[in-house]
Design a protein around this motif. Structure first.
Motif, short mmCIF file in Angstrom:
data_model
loop_
_atom_site.label_atom_id
_atom_site.label_comp_id
_atom_site.label_asym_id
_atom_site.label_seq_id
_atom_site.Cartn_x
_atom_site.Cartn_y
_atom_site.Cartn_z
N ASP A 1 0.84 -1.20 0.00
CA ASP A 1 0.00 0.00 0.00
C ASP A 1 0.88 1.25 0.00
OD1 ASP A 1 -2.31 -1.46 0.06
OD2 ASP A 1 -2.46 -1.47 2.24
N ILE A 2 0.54 2.21 -0.85
CA ILE A 2 1.27 3.48 -0.93
C ILE A 2 0.27 4.61 -0.77
CG2 ILE A 2 2.82 4.93 -2.30
CD1 ILE A 2 3.58 2.46 -3.91
N ARG A 3 0.42 5.42 0.27
CA ARG A 3 -0.45 6.59 0.43
C ARG A 3 0.08 7.70 -0.46
NH1 ARG A 3 -4.47 7.55 3.66
NH2 ARG A 3 -4.00 5.66 4.83
N ILE A 4 -0.84 8.39 -1.17
CA ILE A 4 -0.44 9.38 -2.17
C ILE A 4 -1.21 10.67 -1.95
CG2 ILE A 4 -0.32 9.89 -4.65
CD1 ILE A 4 -0.29 6.85 -5.12
N HIS A 5 -0.50 11.79 -1.93
CA HIS A 5 -1.12 13.10 -1.84
C HIS A 5 -1.10 13.78 -3.21
CE1 HIS A 5 -0.29 13.51 2.77
NE2 HIS A 5 -1.34 12.77 2.49
N GLY A 6 -2.09 14.62 -3.45
CA GLY A 6 -2.11 15.42 -4.66
C GLY A 6 -3.13 14.96 -5.68
N MET A 7 -3.75 13.81 -5.47
CA MET A 7 -4.78 13.34 -6.41
C MET A 7 -6.09 14.06 -6.13
SD MET A 7 -4.11 9.22 -6.63
CE MET A 7 -4.61 8.95 -4.93
N ARG B 1 -4.02 8.05 -14.13
CA ARG B 1 -2.61 8.35 -14.41
C ARG B 1 -1.68 7.57 -13.50
NH1 ARG B 1 -3.02 13.15 -13.51
NH2 ARG B 1 -3.87 13.56 -15.55
N VAL B 2 -2.01 7.56 -12.21
CA VAL B 2 -1.17 6.84 -11.25
C VAL B 2 -1.21 5.34 -11.53
CG1 VAL B 2 -0.84 6.28 -8.81
CG2 VAL B 2 -1.42 8.61 -9.48
N GLN C 1 10.86 1.57 -7.02
CA GLN C 1 10.46 1.87 -8.40
C GLN C 1 9.04 2.42 -8.46
OE1 GLN C 1 11.12 -1.81 -10.51
NE2 GLN C 1 13.16 -1.16 -11.18
N ALA C 2 8.15 1.82 -7.64
CA ALA C 2 6.76 2.28 -7.61
C ALA C 2 6.68 3.71 -7.10
CB ALA C 2 5.93 1.34 -6.73
N VAL C 3 7.46 4.01 -6.06
CA VAL C 3 7.48 5.37 -5.51
C VAL C 3 7.98 6.36 -6.55
CG1 VAL C 3 8.67 6.84 -3.84
CG2 VAL C 3 7.69 4.68 -3.09
N HIS C 4 9.04 5.98 -7.27
CA HIS C 4 9.58 6.86 -8.31
C HIS C 4 8.55 7.10 -9.41
CE1 HIS C 4 12.67 8.80 -10.72
NE2 HIS C 4 12.33 8.02 -11.75
N ALA C 5 7.79 6.05 -9.75
CA ALA C 5 6.76 6.19 -10.79
C ALA C 5 5.67 7.16 -10.36
CB ALA C 5 6.15 4.81 -11.10
N VAL C 6 5.29 7.13 -9.08
CA VAL C 6 4.27 8.05 -8.57
C VAL C 6 4.78 9.48 -8.64
CG1 VAL C 6 2.98 8.74 -6.51
CG2 VAL C 6 3.20 6.32 -7.08
N ILE C 7 6.04 9.69 -8.26
CA ILE C 7 6.64 11.03 -8.31
C ILE C 7 6.69 11.54 -9.74
CG2 ILE C 7 8.74 12.35 -7.86
CD1 ILE C 7 9.26 10.44 -5.50
N GLU C 8 7.11 10.66 -10.66
CA GLU C 8 7.20 11.03 -12.07
C GLU C 8 5.83 11.41 -12.64
OE1 GLU C 8 9.76 11.14 -14.69
OE2 GLU C 8 10.72 11.67 -12.79
N ALA C 9 4.78 10.80 -12.09
CA ALA C 9 3.43 11.11 -12.56
C ALA C 9 2.92 12.44 -12.01
CB ALA C 9 2.47 9.99 -12.15
N GLY C 10 3.69 13.05 -11.10
CA GLY C 10 3.33 14.37 -10.59
C GLY C 10 2.65 14.38 -9.23
N GLU D 1 0.38 16.54 -15.56
CA GLU D 1 -0.68 15.93 -16.36
C GLU D 1 -0.48 16.20 -17.85
OE1 GLU D 1 -4.17 16.36 -12.92
OE2 GLU D 1 -4.23 17.59 -14.73
N LEU D 2 -0.15 17.44 -18.18
CA LEU D 2 0.05 17.79 -19.58
C LEU D 2 1.30 17.14 -20.14
CD1 LEU D 2 -0.93 21.58 -19.45
CD2 LEU D 2 -2.32 19.65 -20.25
N ARG D 3 2.34 17.03 -19.29
CA ARG D 3 3.59 16.41 -19.74
C ARG D 3 3.38 14.95 -20.12
NH1 ARG D 3 6.39 17.52 -15.62
NH2 ARG D 3 6.55 15.47 -14.63
#
Length: 827
Positions: free
Chosen positions: A6-12, A20-21, A55-64, A219-221
């Protein structure tokens, strides 16, 4: 073996964020599945083998977006060389949820970055100890652990934005009121006031609204615009249009060089305010989990070498002897070794009456010891306790997407690009065909379209209702293991119930003891003494019945058993014969009217036996698997809901039909072997029925899996957690009535949320585009569009929270254990 993290994510903020995530996570090597819950702000990621969260954490960051990562420094005693360092690092990195671990031999500390929703600091602490070293400090600030940073940040941004926006609105509105306009222009010219608006709006736009730019550009990127993109484009259009009108008014057609700074500032402020309200409301949707977690004790009194020490709950291990004093919370699950006391188990059973606990009884962590001291041996601790399993089950259900949510995510994925296309068309039509000044009209309508169409309410429609529904179910003792089950159960039209252990208690009980000659207590103790030499289940029921009445069993002699007929023995100077009617006939004992009474008992699905003393018929004994309390009421309530109810059992047809008559079931599927139960469910499904199968969760596993919804009966701590989609914590079938009612209410709430969310957009996008202007002259102000968008999300959240007021239709009690005292005894 697969792992889930489980990964808690802020900003969605909307369904497009979710998509996207999920796509970003799904592209990572080894990831087999990724599901994101917007309301819970959490992603659940399944890996093929050992999880690699970094890797999953990095993917979330890359998604914004911002994954929630905690850090800790833990001092360690016992490290001496480089191999110690590598051993500790390997041990820690085997845990799910570890993003990074680094051990410093010089400072004797380990630095850990981890996902708090996947692994706890206590678990890391325990792993270090298992590796042979001693961690000295958890390095965790408990207050900071629970501090609502996201909420505090949002609140502060809202307050700052409001402090700057209010004067901007005052200036903008003042210039439009003739009486005030003269006062304003006497102080400074119009363009001077525009400059002040610019200064006040800039920190609102780029500081308070920075989150929209960070997420919007991401999102636009990724070529996947979402809500943040719409807010960013809409507010930026108002801001930069106004800046250009202030600095270069000559580039604009006559009458169009006006400022919309107040629109930009109000848009950011209102949407931030809406986000804050959403954050508060989303926090309330998970109150059931918080209440369950509050039941956990923080410390335990462990008895070691005769001394009692109070230790943190994390330090308790299976096998520890624990003392629970009167009024204290039982810290972990265990078996009582000494003492007796009444324990309040309402958090598990829902039964308000405390239960007596004494030697060899089981106690459950989180229950309250009432009036006596108990010493017990810990059997399950940490994540293995019943309470932890319940919490995990509810969290898993809240994280899973039902089919309706997956459909909503697909719609939202194409909705935002369509809105952007509508905005472009709106701008072009107004610019080409609108009245003078066409540019101003084109600008206002386009910004309104962008703001009114934010799909935030769509993204919240399902997960918030699922979170509140599953939480409410947990309060009632109905645990939804899968969020999809909450929706699917609402569509079920046929309930199929197993008999043994589901409708009935699942074990023989002494139900009737009809005395024909002699003293009741003497006869019963003699019969029980004889049956004590037998291993037949019926014998166990008779012995249990005598013991529950407090009767002691005398010694016997000359015991002789005749298989298929009965048994004979000498008891207290009397010859006793106990057996079936054919045994009595062999002995030459006349049954007379007793035979009619036995036949009546047989028609009630009871097994009659006879007892003779010194060659004379003395008593009729009846043993049966009795119905559970509430079974008849539950069947009647299910029928009242319009559901078909059937019974599926391996018992002979006569017994099955007798039980069915008692509870009011017409459709009986009898003499079905365990491996054929799933085929019967398939047959019903082939006939077009949506089925729910109710069983004990062990022998009925194939049927539970085959049914559209499998409902496992759990009793107390023996919960068949892996057996069904839904688990009834108590053995009372009235829980099914509550489960079906709650599922229908939840589905109705989800549908009403979607009607509002989509209906709102469909109705108001044309209004925002100016469709009413040619007829009525009405044009939607961008400020009103932003307010309406925020109110739409708040409405959906408030509608979901109404589920918290759901009341169970049927009172559910912990199943009773009827013995002789609760049966009909005929003297």
């Amino acid at each position: 073996m697969a792992e889930r993290v489980d990964i808690r994510i802020h900003g969605m903020s909307c369904a497009s964020c979710v998509g996207r995530v999920e796509r970003a996570l799904g592209k990572q090597p080894g990831v087999t599945d990724a599901q994101v819950n917007l309301a819970a702000e959490k992603a659940t990621v399944a890996f093929e083998e050992h999880a690699n969260p970094s890797q999953a954490v990095h993917a979330v960051i890359e998604a914004g977006y911002q994954p929630v990562i905690k850090t800790a420094e833990i001092p360690i005693i016992g490290m001496t060389c480089g191999s110690c360092v590598s051993r500790i690092e390997r041990t820690i990195e085997k845990l799910p949820g570890i993003v990074q671990s680094s051990v410093n031999l010089t400072t004797q500390k380990v630095f850990v970055r981890f996902l708090p929703d996947a692994v706890t600091l206590q678990r890391i602490h325990h792993a270090i100890r298992d590796a042979g070293y001693e961690p000295q400090d958890l390095g965790e600030n408990t207050q900071a652990e629970h501090e609502d940073r996201e909420g505090i940040q949002l609140r502060n941004k809202v307050l700052l934005a409001a402090a700057f926006t209010i004067p901007v609105v005052f200036i903008a509105m003042g210039k439009m009121i003739p009486a005030l306009e003269a006062i304003f222009t006497s102080i400074m010219p119009h363009r001077g006031w525009m400059s002040i608006e610019w200064l006040l709006t800039t920190p609102v736009q780029f500081y308070a609204g920075a989150r929209f730019y960070r997420a919007g550009f991401a999102e636009l990127r990724h070529a996947n615009p979402g809500m943040n993109s719409l807010v960013m484009i809409g507010s930026s259009a108002a801001y930069f249009y106004s800046v250009a009108a202030l600095l270069a008014p000559g580039f604009f057609p006559a009458g169009t060089a006006e400022s919309y700074f107040e629109a930009a500032a109000v848009i950011v402020t209102l949407i931030l305010l809406g986000r804050y309200f959403e954050h508060v409301a989303k926090g309330r949707t998970s109150e059931a989990i918080k209440k369950l977690l509050q039941l956990q004790a923080k410390t335990a009194r462990v008895i070691c070498d005769g001394d009692t020490q109070e230790v943190p709950i994390e330090a308790v291990v299976p096998g520890d002897r624990i003392l629970a004093r009167p009024g204290e919370c039982v810290p972990v699950d265990g078996i009582v070794e000494e003492g007796h006391s009444y324990v309040d188990e309402s958090m598990i059973s829902g039964e308000p009456v405390p239960v007596l606990k004494q030697k060899d009884n089981e106690v459950v962590g989180g229950t309250i010891n009432k009036n006596g001291a108990l010493t017990f041996r810990a059997t399950r601790v940490g994540a293995d306790t019943v309470l932890s399993q319940i919490v995990k089950m509810v969290e898993s259900a809240q994280a899973e997407k039902p089919p309706i949510q997956k459909l909503a995510d697909k719609i939202a994925g194409i909705f935002v690009p369509i809105v952007l296309a509508i905005a472009v068309i709106t701008f072009s039509v107004w610019l080409g065909f609108g009245p003078t000044p066409a540019l101003a009209f084109a600008f206002v309508t386009t910004v309104s379209v962008l703001l009114i169409a934010c799909p935030c309410a769509m993204g919240l429609a399902t997960p918030t209702a699922i979170m509140v529904g599953t939480g409410k179910g947990a309060e009632m003792g109905v645990l939804f293991r899968k969020g999809a089950a909450l929706e699917t159960l609402a569509k079920v039209d046929t309930i199929v119930l197993d008999k043994t252990g589901t409708l009935t208690l699942g074990r023989p009980e002494l139900t009737d003891f009809v005395v024909l000659e002699g003293q009741e207590n003497d006869l019963l103790r003699w019969v029980a003494a004889v049956e004590a030499q037998s291993e037949h289940p019926i014998a166990e029921a008779i012995i249990r019945g005598a013991k529950e009445r407090g009767l002691g069993l005398p010694s016997i002699s000359h015991f002789q058993a005749e298989p298929g007929f009965g048994i004979e023995a000498d008891v207290d100077g009397h010859k006793l014969n106990v057996g079936a009617d054919r045994y009595m006939s062999r002995l030459g004992i006349e049954l007379g009217k007793a035979e009619e009474r036995a036949a009546a008992l047989a028609r009630e699905a009871k097994s009659p036996l006879y007892a003779a003393v010194d060659g004379k018929l003395a008593a009729i004994i009846a043993v049966a698997d009795p119905l559970k309390v509430g079974s008849t009421e539950a069947i009647a309530s299910l029928k009242a809901q319009g559901l078909e109810v059937a019974m599926l059992t391996g018992d002979n047809r006569a017994t099955a039909e007798a039980i069915a008559r008692q509870v009011g079931i017409q459709q009986v599927l009898a003499e079905v072997l365990p491996d054929q139960k799933a085929n019967e469910i398939k047959r019903l499904q082939a006939e077009g029925h949506n089925t729910a199968f109710v069983g004990d969760g062990i022998n009925d596993a194939p049927a539970l899996a085959q049914a559209d919804v499998g409902i496992a009966i759990g009793t107390g701590t023996d919960i068949a957690i892996e057996a069904g989609d839904v688990v009834l914590m108590r053995g009372d079938l009235r829980g099914i009535v509550n489960a079906t009612s709650l599922s229908k209410r939840t589905r109705k709430t989800i549908l009403s949320n979607f009607v509002w969310a989509y209906g709102y957009n469909v109705a108001l996008i044309p209004v925002a585009a100016g469709a009413l202007y040619p007829i009525t002259g009405f044009l939607l102000n961008p400020i009103l569009a932003a307010a309406a968008m925020s109110l739409s999300s708040i409405f959906v959240l408030a509608n979901s929270l109404r589920l918290r007021r759901f009341q169970p239709l049927s009172p559910v009690r912990q199943e009773s254990k009827p013995g002789l005292l609760e049966t009909q005894v005929h003297a």
